[in-house]
Design an enzyme around this catalytic site. Sequence first.
Site, mmCIF file in Angstrom:
data_model
loop_
_atom_site.group_PDB
_atom_site.id
_atom_site.type_symbol
_atom_site.label_atom_id
_atom_site.label_comp_id
_atom_site.label_asym_id
_atom_site.label_seq_id
_atom_site.Cartn_x
_atom_site.Cartn_y
_atom_site.Cartn_z
ATOM 1 N N LYS A 84 43.652 45.082 60.341
ATOM 2 C CA LYS A 84 42.685 46.041 59.801
ATOM 3 C C LYS A 84 42.533 47.153 60.824
ATOM 4 O O LYS A 84 42.037 46.924 61.926
ATOM 5 C CB LYS A 84 41.347 45.351 59.537
ATOM 6 C CG LYS A 84 40.375 46.241 58.769
ATOM 7 C CD LYS A 84 39.068 45.529 58.417
ATOM 8 C CE LYS A 84 38.192 46.438 57.557
ATOM 9 N NZ LYS A 84 36.899 45.856 57.217
ATOM 10 N N THR A 129 33.350 41.376 50.209
ATOM 11 C CA THR A 129 32.892 42.484 49.371
ATOM 12 C C THR A 129 33.458 42.403 47.956
ATOM 13 O O THR A 129 32.785 42.699 46.978
ATOM 14 C CB THR A 129 33.299 43.818 50.027
ATOM 15 O OG1 THR A 129 32.689 43.890 51.304
ATOM 16 C CG2 THR A 129 32.854 45.007 49.205
ATOM 17 N N THR A 156 37.167 41.528 54.115
ATOM 18 C CA THR A 156 38.263 42.221 54.798
ATOM 19 C C THR A 156 38.206 42.106 56.322
ATOM 20 O O THR A 156 39.220 42.287 56.976
ATOM 21 C CB THR A 156 38.279 43.714 54.437
ATOM 22 O OG1 THR A 156 37.012 44.282 54.739
ATOM 23 C CG2 THR A 156 38.609 43.920 52.978
ATOM 24 N N ASP A 157 37.010 41.823 56.876
ATOM 25 C CA ASP A 157 36.897 41.860 58.343
ATOM 26 C C ASP A 157 37.924 40.971 59.033
ATOM 27 O O ASP A 157 38.538 41.359 60.016
ATOM 28 C CB ASP A 157 35.485 41.438 58.782
ATOM 29 C CG ASP A 157 34.478 42.551 58.552
ATOM 30 O OD1 ASP A 157 34.855 43.544 57.886
ATOM 31 O OD2 ASP A 157 33.334 42.423 59.022
#
Lengths: 449, 614
Positions: free
Chosen positions: A256, A99, A177-178
Amino acid sequence: MYSRVVLEALKKIGAEEGDSIRLFSPSRSYEGVLLPSPQEDSSVLVLKLKNGYNVGVSFEAGSSLEKLPVEKKRPGAIPKVVLPPSRNPGISILACGGTIGTHVDYATGGVFMSRAPEEVLGTTPELGAAVRIEEMASPFTLASEDMQPWHWRTLAEEAARLLNRSETRGIVVTHGTDTLHFTASVLSFMLQGLGKPVAVVGAQRSPDRGSFDGRMNLLCAAYYAGYSDFGEVAAVMHGSASDDFCYAHRGTKVRKMHTSARAAFQSVNDAPLAKIHPDGKIEPLNSRYRKRSDSQVTVDARFEEKTALLKLFPNASPELLDFLVQKGYRGVVLEAFALGHVPTGKSGTQMGHFDESRSWIPAVKRAVGAGMVVAVTSQSLYGRVSPTVYRNLRLLSGAGATFCRDLLPETAYVKLACALGRANGPAAARALLLENWAFEYNDRLSALE
Amino acid sequence: MDFQKAGFKAGLEVHQRLDTRKLFCDCYADPNKHEFRESRRLHRRLYAVASELGELDPTARFEAGKARQFTYLVDDASSCLVECDEEPPHALNPAALAIALQVAQMLNMRVVDEVYTMRKQVLDGSAVSGFQRTTLVALNGVLETPEGQVPVDTLCLEEESAGIVETREEEAVYRLDRLGIPLLEIATAPSLSSPSHVKNAAEALGSLLRVTAKVQRGLGTIRQDLNVSIAGGARVEIKGAQELKLLPMLAENEALRQQRLLEVKKQLDANPVSLSTRDFVPVDVTELLASSASEFAKKNRSPSSCVLALKLKGFSGFFKRELMPQHTLGREVAGYVKQFSSAKGFLHSDEELQEKYGFSAAEVTSLRKSLECESSDLFALCFGPEALCRKALEVVFRRCQQLLQGVPNETRKAEGPVSVFLRPLPGASRMYPETDVLPIPITTELASSVQAVETAEEKKKRYLALGLNDELSSRMVRSTFFPLFEKLLSTKADASFMASTLLETSKALQREGFDTSKLKMEDWRELFALFSQGKVAKAAVPELLKHKTKNPASDFAGLVKRHHLYKFSWDQLQAAFQTLPKGLPPERLFAEFMKRFRLNAEANEVKRLLENKK
């Protein structure tokens, strides 16, 4: 994608996406710029009207199309970003997509990976005042769920190349970020002799928004890389729902913990390395760390791809483990219950109701016997697993499973794959798995906040 | 003003809050009904982002230039992670879409086949994400007004903005309860021909929206934006008119302002002034005013501040000119200074520097001298930190340059019947698709499931037939009570009596301190059922309402019993008659009976009783 009928009608008038067209039917008429359809095989034309709104208009029988003599809308040019010379500490950036590395094509509204690594810089103009960018490289860009071991190897090689430049104080890796925490672990384990800070950074909101969180993350990551005293890999992300500070989470102890919030990344079973403010202030929070040094970095990118991560659930069948053995897997991390439990059928008083074939103990024995390393972590995430507390844990341990103390399941997966890659046989891999390479084990846990 | 001759054109944009849950999440909020309780606060910054042409939108540049921090107050009861920009939007609220389709039908609009949600960049902090979500639902309708049909360009569903709590120099504070409430935005074509036409069109739209009964009511729930232009002028948007009656005045004053600005331009064209970049020469006059006795100077003086002055050649007298009632060109320019810089100490020589601000004649003369001002020149002054003063004077200079072009396109904010500068008019490139939300096909089933709504006229006609008089019917159609009234019709009580109780009696009681607004639908239903079953008399109804407001836990049946407010049966009437003093002349009997038993008997029944007794 438009349906065949629509595409043929467009072809007939020589129009394609980006052209201005008019659609007539006996009852109505629309004019606008033709945009791609977000749906498959669609017969609804997406038009951007003059007032800026997009609308969908059915291309039905009796409609006719006309191409308007208006110049075609083209995607905007790549903004030219010049890396300004300065006396600030030098850092390098590896842009890997995600992103934080996307841009919106305003003509079509699609979100795409950046076309040039420098686009990342365009989103955060403050970087120039904080650090000097030595080099921007982009070995690949992708959404992080598509990350494969070869990406990790390439990334580690690139990181080492940049880190070994004497003028480079540290590097920043921009990432989706995943799976950012997987990559942080990979770099922690593959970069041998690391002495400079490596910040892995992402964004939970895209750069097309005024509320882009990556701007502060990137700035704080640059401060971590350029100014901090940590010779470690850290995930540098928002510390709260506000734009007030970031945490540098140790790469092997971060996870996360929220699907979409800014402060999704949290340190588990360890304090973050530091709090980093967007004005450059760095507050160390963890006394246990490797200090910055100028040591040369080498890469050990050996990684056993036949490694799996398996989550336990009540009623989970041990066939799942047998399947991995059959498929030639050399290691598996079990994400077991709490202290490390798996179903054994050896508890309680109603033994008659437990089908022996549901016990995982024989399956673990079979797997270990076949040369597989079976590692145990906890789906509770916080706290450590124990091979001794309950009888069932002792049974699992006795079956040959390796208990990975306070290791996060994802970190354990990466560690086990690295250990299997490096070791000569399962016993050696088990020994490597239990070594502390990058502070992934913390023998002194503190109370939960 | 002859509006036709002046080429007056106006368009209306009405924003109406819908009474459903929020447009893109599952929260519900009606700030007029619920008290706000702060659960947490967030601190954020917003950044301008480049548009498709790689350029910043003028509004975006303007807001980002202010570099402010935003604080958001969150009440967990009325907002969730979606408003906090911490979670992607949920699907577009189908209930809001249904209302939009209904209104589109009433305005005879063309509904698009698939609706797409867009992001409209907003950087003043009122949208936490930095954009407002907006969806175009229908196009090309017609609004009936007394002056004839007005074309309606668009009908959109959009998110309400966050409500501002406080603005400070470096920070603005917003509350998130309002953010995301669905707004129906209806824009007419710029074809309203006069200020009174503006008012009539706004009224027509307002009553059309109210009959859907699914709109929020009360302060701030409907807002009218106005755009006005005259021949030779420019399209100017005026935001935030909350009172309908101010709309025609705002429209007229804006036309006047444009006319006067055109006159200024004409005059400047005839007597050219030099406003090139090299005429921008701010002079530091701090020393000159260092010991000034002026209160204004004292108030704005500090060790770190200075005074900068700027000569504007040939401008003497211009800043005194009135553009609108109570609004001079000087005040207009001050509005720009306020919005573009945070400088507070701005003055100019067309003001009464001596009389009003207490500067001495010698100070004014030496100011003029140091700036080499002739009598036809004007000077502007700014007190404060040097960078701010410089910025403020730049703004003044740029605004004066704009005078040569005539009327600038801009967005203004209503302040009573006049308006002040708010920001430049946004460019067209502020919108791009909301990729987190799927487009929604408006299928034939969906479109035909929308129920036709009775128009205000049809409703009034029906109320007349129910026995309400003309005035009561009209008032009920406009009132917030009409949905309640519709439901109470099932009690079969006299409709006209119910209407007057709801609209008149309850209002009168509230004035006397009996708060009937807390009564629930079931309470009203019980009361009117008692009445329609002949258990209470008309005159007892206000008394019962008074008792109910004091004893909200009791039901009406209990109150009737406790306070002996039941209606007499025929036998009880007879018995009551016997208690009257003997020997009263027949013409006094009725008055005496009613004096004693007004609350327990209906006049017509008493009359019948007395007839029988004759």
